[in-house]
Design a protein around this motif. Sequence first.
Motif, short mmCIF file in Angstrom:
data_model
loop_
_atom_site.label_atom_id
_atom_site.label_comp_id
_atom_site.label_asym_id
_atom_site.label_seq_id
_atom_site.Cartn_x
_atom_site.Cartn_y
_atom_site.Cartn_z
N LYS A 148 0.84 -1.25 0.12
CA LYS A 148 -0.04 -0.01 -0.16
C LYS A 148 1.01 1.33 0.14
O LYS A 148 0.46 2.29 -0.60
CB LYS A 148 -0.93 0.01 1.12
CG LYS A 148 -1.84 1.12 1.17
CD LYS A 148 -3.17 1.02 2.29
CE LYS A 148 -4.01 2.25 2.13
NZ LYS A 148 -5.20 1.89 2.84
N LEU A 149 1.85 1.26 0.69
CA LEU A 149 2.71 2.46 0.96
C LEU A 149 3.44 2.68 -0.48
O LEU A 149 3.58 3.79 -0.91
CB LEU A 149 3.88 2.06 1.87
CG LEU A 149 3.55 2.75 3.38
CD1 LEU A 149 4.50 2.69 4.01
CD2 LEU A 149 3.31 4.24 3.22
N THR A 150 3.98 1.65 -1.06
CA THR A 150 4.62 1.77 -2.60
C THR A 150 3.56 2.44 -3.60
O THR A 150 4.21 3.34 -4.18
CB THR A 150 5.04 0.35 -3.11
OG1 THR A 150 5.89 -0.11 -2.03
CG2 THR A 150 5.47 0.56 -4.41
N ASP A 151 2.34 1.95 -3.52
CA ASP A 151 1.45 2.64 -4.35
C ASP A 151 1.01 4.27 -3.84
O ASP A 151 0.88 5.12 -4.70
CB ASP A 151 -0.04 1.85 -4.31
CG ASP A 151 0.02 0.56 -5.13
OD1 ASP A 151 1.20 0.47 -5.57
OD2 ASP A 151 -0.38 -0.25 -4.35
N SER A 187 8.74 13.49 7.18
CA SER A 187 8.29 12.70 7.99
C SER A 187 6.72 13.18 8.30
O SER A 187 5.74 12.29 8.47
CB SER A 187 8.94 12.56 9.55
OG SER A 187 10.28 11.99 9.44
N ALA A 188 6.61 14.61 8.26
CA ALA A 188 4.99 15.02 8.54
C ALA A 188 4.38 14.63 7.17
O ALA A 188 3.07 14.37 7.36
CB ALA A 188 5.24 16.74 8.67
N LYS A 189 4.98 14.60 5.98
CA LYS A 189 4.52 14.51 4.93
C LYS A 189 4.06 12.97 4.87
O LYS A 189 2.82 12.62 4.33
CB LYS A 189 5.11 15.09 3.54
CG LYS A 189 5.38 16.22 3.65
CD LYS A 189 6.25 16.61 2.15
CE LYS A 189 6.34 18.05 2.07
NZ LYS A 189 7.36 18.33 0.58
N LEU A 190 4.80 12.30 5.41
CA LEU A 190 4.53 10.91 5.15
C LEU A 190 3.74 10.03 6.34
O LEU A 190 3.43 9.07 6.23
CB LEU A 190 6.12 9.76 5.38
CG LEU A 190 6.90 10.20 4.01
CD1 LEU A 190 8.45 9.56 4.32
CD2 LEU A 190 6.38 9.76 2.60
N ALA A 191 3.57 10.96 7.54
CA ALA A 191 3.02 10.39 8.54
C ALA A 191 1.39 9.72 8.29
O ALA A 191 1.17 8.57 8.72
CB ALA A 191 3.02 11.24 9.68
N ALA A 197 -1.35 3.01 6.23
CA ALA A 197 -0.76 1.62 5.66
C ALA A 197 -0.65 0.85 6.71
O ALA A 197 -1.06 -0.76 6.57
CB ALA A 197 0.35 1.86 4.92
N LEU A 198 0.08 0.94 7.89
CA LEU A 198 0.11 0.19 8.97
C LEU A 198 -0.91 -0.29 9.55
O LEU A 198 -1.13 -1.48 9.79
CB LEU A 198 1.16 0.78 9.89
CG LEU A 198 2.48 0.97 9.49
CD1 LEU A 198 3.46 1.77 10.49
CD2 LEU A 198 3.30 -0.76 9.60
#
Length: 249
Positions: A148-151, A187-191, A197-198
């Motif tokens: 899911k994260l890859t997409d 990190s803020a963008k990815l959170a 996903a997790l």
Amino acid sequence: MFGFLGGAYDLSIRLGVIQHKSPLETAVPFLVIQGITPFIWPLLVRLLHRVGPGLMLVAGFTALAAAQLWLREVPIHETGLVPLLGPLILNGVGFGLVVAAITAAAVNVVPPSLTGMASATTSLVRDLGQTLGPALVGAVALGMATNKLTDSLAGAGLTSAEHGTATAVLDAGGPIALHTAELGPLSAKLAPLTERALADGYNNGLVLTAIACVVAAVIAAVFLGVRTGGDSASNKTEAPVTEPEGIRA
């Protein structure tokens, strides 16, 4: 134990990794689960002699499955203890029912001379479930989260450098590493992406543990039955009653 320990591992990731709770805060829900058994133990012993281990195992495994699915429905942004109390209590009751009945179910189907063998076999199989539960749940959950994260990264609007950094961390350490890495503004963008996903991955892990508990309930119903009356249990009043086990470190 596959279902119970797999669910416990899933809960620990939810609290400690995804929600960033402290070790003490993460431990409190497990205290709730394990703290129920001593209080209901006298009732469990009475049930063992009145209804026998078969019905208790079916009820216990069903309660564990329901608790896993209930926990799955609690939104990941709910960080307080109160929203978790329902599934935690149900989990503890189910665990108590199973632990009280599992040894009785094993030792009462063999001659008295083989009760030690039956009890040891039960412990061996239980340990196998304890090992496989977290391992398989983690493999399924992290595999789904990685996909899911890859997409998600492809459509997250990241710069080429940011996308390269995120992809490198994901490839090297997996989704948990990407969720917990200190990458500054990135990190803020990815959170939101890593959290979702997790959460989705480990929610699917709870489905796996619930299925395991349902399968165990079906096995108990088919081979032990759900007949009331504790004749088989009362024939061996001493052997079945063991002290409840907690979660092994």
